[in-house]
Every structure is written in C-alpha cells, then in structure tokens.
Design a protein around this motif. Structure first.
Motif, PDB file in Angstrom:
ATOM      1  N   MET A   1      33.775  44.903  46.702  1.00  0.00           N
ATOM      2  CA  MET A   1      34.411  45.464  47.868  1.00  0.00           C
ATOM      3  C   MET A   1      35.250  44.426  48.599  1.00  0.00           C
ATOM      4  N   ASN A   2      35.282  43.175  48.137  1.00  0.00           N
ATOM      5  CA  ASN A   2      35.999  42.148  48.872  1.00  0.00           C
ATOM      6  C   ASN A   2      37.500  42.188  48.635  1.00  0.00           C
ATOM      7  N   SER A   3      38.054  43.369  48.426  1.00  0.00           N
ATOM      8  CA  SER A   3      39.490  43.527  48.288  1.00  0.00           C
ATOM      9  C   SER A   3      40.128  43.952  49.613  1.00  0.00           C
ATOM     10  N   ALA A   4      39.359  43.934  50.699  1.00  0.00           N
ATOM     11  CA  ALA A   4      39.888  44.296  52.013  1.00  0.00           C
ATOM     12  C   ALA A   4      40.942  43.279  52.431  1.00  0.00           C
ATOM     13  N   PRO A   5      41.985  43.728  53.142  1.00  0.00           N
ATOM     14  CA  PRO A   5      42.987  42.772  53.623  1.00  0.00           C
ATOM     15  C   PRO A   5      42.327  41.700  54.480  1.00  0.00           C
ATOM     16  N   LEU A   6      42.761  40.470  54.318  1.00  0.00           N
ATOM     17  CA  LEU A   6      42.181  39.369  55.080  1.00  0.00           C
ATOM     18  C   LEU A   6      42.587  39.460  56.545  1.00  0.00           C
ATOM     19  N   PRO A   7      41.700  39.064  57.448  1.00  0.00           N
ATOM     20  CA  PRO A   7      42.084  38.997  58.856  1.00  0.00           C
ATOM     21  C   PRO A   7      43.248  38.001  59.018  1.00  0.00           C
ATOM     22  N   PRO A   8      44.020  38.141  60.080  1.00  0.00           N
ATOM     23  CA  PRO A   8      45.200  37.291  60.235  1.00  0.00           C
ATOM     24  C   PRO A   8      44.907  35.833  60.570  1.00  0.00           C
ATOM     25  N   GLN A   9      43.661  35.481  60.825  1.00  0.00           N
ATOM     26  CA  GLN A   9      43.325  34.089  61.140  1.00  0.00           C
ATOM     27  C   GLN A   9      41.848  33.836  60.889  1.00  0.00           C
ATOM     28  N   ARG A  10      41.460  32.581  61.004  1.00  0.00           N
ATOM     29  CA  ARG A  10      40.045  32.223  60.859  1.00  0.00           C
ATOM     30  C   ARG A  10      39.274  32.737  62.068  1.00  0.00           C
ATOM     31  N   PHE A  11      37.961  32.853  61.903  1.00  0.00           N
ATOM     32  CA  PHE A  11      37.106  33.320  62.989  1.00  0.00           C
ATOM     33  C   PHE A  11      35.710  32.746  62.809  1.00  0.00           C
ATOM     34  N   CYS A  12      34.939  32.760  63.896  1.00  0.00           N
ATOM     35  CA  CYS A  12      33.578  32.225  63.888  1.00  0.00           C
ATOM     36  C   CYS A  12      32.606  33.340  64.240  1.00  0.00           C
ATOM     37  N   LEU A  13      31.566  33.490  63.443  1.00  0.00           N
ATOM     38  CA  LEU A  13      30.510  34.465  63.712  1.00  0.00           C
ATOM     39  C   LEU A  13      29.230  33.711  64.053  1.00  0.00           C
ATOM     40  N   ILE A  14      28.549  34.179  65.091  1.00  0.00           N
ATOM     41  CA  ILE A  14      27.271  33.591  65.490  1.00  0.00           C
ATOM     42  C   ILE A  14      26.259  34.721  65.625  1.00  0.00           C
ATOM     43  N   ARG A  15      25.193  34.637  64.870  1.00  0.00           N
ATOM     44  CA  ARG A  15      24.093  35.585  65.065  1.00  0.00           C
ATOM     45  C   ARG A  15      23.374  35.199  66.364  1.00  0.00           C
ATOM     46  N   HIS A  16      23.008  36.179  67.150  1.00  0.00           N
ATOM     47  CA  HIS A  16      22.296  35.957  68.408  1.00  0.00           C
ATOM     48  C   HIS A  16      21.073  35.070  68.200  1.00  0.00           C
ATOM     49  N   GLY A  17      20.513  34.552  69.293  1.00  0.00           N
ATOM     50  CA  GLY A  17      19.273  33.780  69.234  1.00  0.00           C
ATOM     51  C   GLY A  17      18.104  34.644  68.781  1.00  0.00           C
ATOM     52  N   GLU A  18      17.012  33.980  68.429  1.00  0.00           N
ATOM     53  CA  GLU A  18      15.827  34.704  67.957  1.00  0.00           C
ATOM     54  C   GLU A  18      15.366  35.731  68.992  1.00  0.00           C
ATOM     55  N   THR A  19      14.983  36.910  68.502  1.00  0.00           N
ATOM     56  CA  THR A  19      14.483  37.984  69.364  1.00  0.00           C
ATOM     57  C   THR A  19      12.998  38.216  69.102  1.00  0.00           C
ATOM     58  N   THR A  20      12.403  39.037  69.947  1.00  0.00           N
ATOM     59  CA  THR A  20      11.004  39.412  69.726  1.00  0.00           C
ATOM     60  C   THR A  20      10.854  40.152  68.403  1.00  0.00           C
ATOM     61  N   ALA A  21      11.848  40.958  68.041  1.00  0.00           N
ATOM     62  CA  ALA A  21      11.794  41.679  66.759  1.00  0.00           C
ATOM     63  C   ALA A  21      11.904  40.708  65.585  1.00  0.00           C
ATOM     64  N   ASN A  22      12.775  39.683  65.701  1.00  0.00           N
ATOM     65  CA  ASN A  22      12.855  38.673  64.644  1.00  0.00           C
ATOM     66  C   ASN A  22      11.506  37.984  64.473  1.00  0.00           C
ATOM     67  N   ALA A  23      10.906  37.582  65.586  1.00  0.00           N
ATOM     68  CA  ALA A  23       9.634  36.858  65.544  1.00  0.00           C
ATOM     69  C   ALA A  23       8.513  37.716  64.964  1.00  0.00           C
ATOM     70  N   ASP A  24       8.577  39.035  65.207  1.00  0.00           N
ATOM     71  CA  ASP A  24       7.533  39.944  64.728  1.00  0.00           C
ATOM     72  C   ASP A  24       7.890  40.640  63.412  1.00  0.00           C
ATOM     73  N   ALA A  25       9.049  40.291  62.810  1.00  0.00           N
ATOM     74  CA  ALA A  25       9.520  40.883  61.550  1.00  0.00           C
ATOM     75  C   ALA A  25       9.611  42.411  61.649  1.00  0.00           C
ATOM     76  N   ILE A  26      10.271  42.882  62.700  1.00  0.00           N
ATOM     77  CA  ILE A  26      10.451  44.307  62.971  1.00  0.00           C
ATOM     78  C   ILE A  26      11.934  44.659  62.846  1.00  0.00           C
ATOM     79  N   ILE A  27      12.246  45.830  62.339  1.00  0.00           N
ATOM     80  CA  ILE A  27      13.628  46.323  62.247  1.00  0.00           C
ATOM     81  C   ILE A  27      14.079  46.734  63.647  1.00  0.00           C
ATOM     82  N   ALA A  28      15.160  46.133  64.117  1.00  0.00           N
ATOM     83  CA  ALA A  28      15.659  46.439  65.458  1.00  0.00           C
ATOM     84  C   ALA A  28      17.181  46.457  65.455  1.00  0.00           C
ATOM     85  N   GLY A  29      17.765  47.295  64.627  1.00  0.00           N
ATOM     86  CA  GLY A  29      19.217  47.386  64.585  1.00  0.00           C
ATOM     87  C   GLY A  29      19.808  47.705  65.938  1.00  0.00           C
ATOM     88  N   VAL A  30      19.649  48.936  66.406  1.00  0.00           N
ATOM     89  CA  VAL A  30      20.190  49.336  67.705  1.00  0.00           C
ATOM     90  C   VAL A  30      19.121  49.354  68.792  1.00  0.00           C
TER      91      VAL A  30
END
Length: 181
Positions: A1-30
């Motif tokens: 699927m990596n045939s998507a047009p490239l974004p026009p510039q570089r970018f930085c992604l940061i996953r949020h800090g650890e959450t209670t769900a991360n610490a407890d291994a719970i699914i917490a999408g929304v």
C-alpha cells in the motif's frame, strides 16, 4: 500500500506519553485515558530537547495527546487535528491487548484499517501543506505512526512505537525513511 503520494515535506510523529491503558495493556483507541506519572515525565523530557526553530505543532484531539503536547511544548500553540485520533477499536475498547483483533479486521462498531489509512494519509498531507515551510510535529498515537509506515516507508506497520519518542519521516528517493529525531 506504500504507493500513496508522498507528503510535500518531512514531518515528525510523536506517540503520546505512557497512559494508564498502556501500563495495564488495555485497548484504548478512542477511550480517553490519562497519562501516567511516567507518561507526564516522558512528555516533560521532550521539552528539554533541541527542536528546529521553525516547527508547527499539531495534536490528536484525545486528551493524552493534548496533555503530552502541553508538557512537551510549554507556552507554544498547537493545533488539534481530528485526523490524528487513534483508531476506534469498537467492541474491543477496554479489553486486554491480548484480545485485540488482527489489524486488517474491522471490529464491530469500530473503524476499518483501510479507512484509517486513508484518514491518516489525508491528515498528514493536509498538515504538511499547511505548515508553510515549518517542520510539522504531530503528537499522535501508535496507530497513526503505523499507518504512516504502511503508507510511505517499508509498507509494514512494524512494532508499536515507543512513547514520547520523536520519529522523523524524511523523503529519500520515492519513499520516506523513519528515524529518531
């Protein structure tokens, strides 16, 4: 699927800090879950980093991403972008990670993986275009980073990215490379 047009510039992604769900291994999408003490410390540590002078900060509307952005970039404006929200895992929200369905499956009452990929592609492309030459720094979620990998790097979602670790996506040839910033 990596045939998507490239974004026009570089970018930085940061996953949020650890959450209670991360610490407890719970699914917490929304599911709105708070940062743990460690997660708040991880976010504050980002404020000690040397960042390029010209950045444009965006965050998921989820409180864990907003809290991370506030702690990481104190006294700086950030823009919320709904396209950066985590995937909705439907009936699996709140269940142990061991019960998480396959990524390619659409959970009952949840968001399909293909729909999420399209949402992420649209969001990151819009953000890059609107950043006016500044480096877009997006405080988001594991699923957003994995979708970006599928779209523009190896085509593989890879391992869950670490919390509060800036990942730079930069164009080389006809794809993006992901590397720690």
């Amino acid at each position: 699927m990596n045939s998507a047009p490239l974004p026009p510039q570089r970018f930085c992604l940061i996953r949020h800090g650890e959450t209670t769900a991360n610490a407890d291994a719970i699914i917490a999408g929304v599911t709105d879950v708070p940062l743990t003490r460690l997660g708040r410390d991880q976010a504050r540590a980002l404020s000690q980093r040397t960042w390029p002078k010209q950045i444009a900060i965006y965050a998921s509307p989820m409180s864990r991403a907003q809290h991370t952005a506030r702690l990481a970039f104190p006294n700086q404006h950030f823009t919320l972008h709904d396209g950066l929200r985590e995937r909705h895992w439907g009936v699996f929200e709140g269940r142990p990670l061991t019960e998480q369905p396959l990524r390619e499956d659409t959970p009952d009452q949840g968001e399909g993986w293909t729909d999420m990929i399209i949402r992420v592609q649209t969001a990151i492309t819009e953000i890059c275009a609107a950043s006016q030459g500044r480096l877009p720094v997006l405080v988001c979620h594991s699923g957003i980073i994995r979708a970006a990998r599928i779209l523009w790097t190896t085509g593989d979602a890879g391992q869950r990215p670490p919390n509060a670790t800036p990942l730079l996506f930069e164009q080389t040839d006809r794809k993006m490379m992901e590397k720690p910033l």
